[in-house]
Design a protein around this motif. Sequence first.
Motif: not given
Length: 179
Positions: A55-76, A97-99
């Motif tokens: 999923x690198x460079x292909x999976x994106x989520x927009x979240x607003x509020x409370x959430x949990x995150x996997x150790x190998x997922x990035x949050x910006x 993805x290009x980058x």
Amino acid sequence: MKLGDIADIGTGNGNTNEGLDTGKYPFFVRSQDIKYKNEYDFDETAIITSGDGVGVGKIFHFVSGKYALHQRAYRVHITSDNVLPKYFFYYFKNSFLTYISKASFHSSVTSIRRPMMINFPVPVPPLEVQQRIVDILDRFDTLCNDISSGLPAEIEARQKQYEYYRDKLLTFKELKKEA
């Protein structure tokens, strides 16, 4: 600007096996599918992406509020007042993805590292331009994906129209027999 100058970037600490089918908070793993947890790690507006795997460079989520995150997922989490988070989401989804194809580590599994994220270049037009871009892309997203409006509703309407005219064209008046 570099992403590191306009955002806080990090990862979570959850493992995939902690994900539930139902729960109080979304749990973002390295997949397009969202799991759930009953505890949260963050309460913010953020863009989530996979840090390794297919999923690198292909999976994106927009979240607003409370959430949990996997150790190998990035949050910006955008921290700059000069960048709209939703604008960055669309730009990131389009350009990342290009980058990373040029900058990622390729072993048995493609992965990205924090310095790659920090150095990701982001154009920062005036806020009015960013908002106009967001408005247009939000409308387009609704047209393409909202089941109650947009493209799916239009397809359904055209299908009904087709069926109506098909039935009209294939319905014939009975001819009277002459004696």
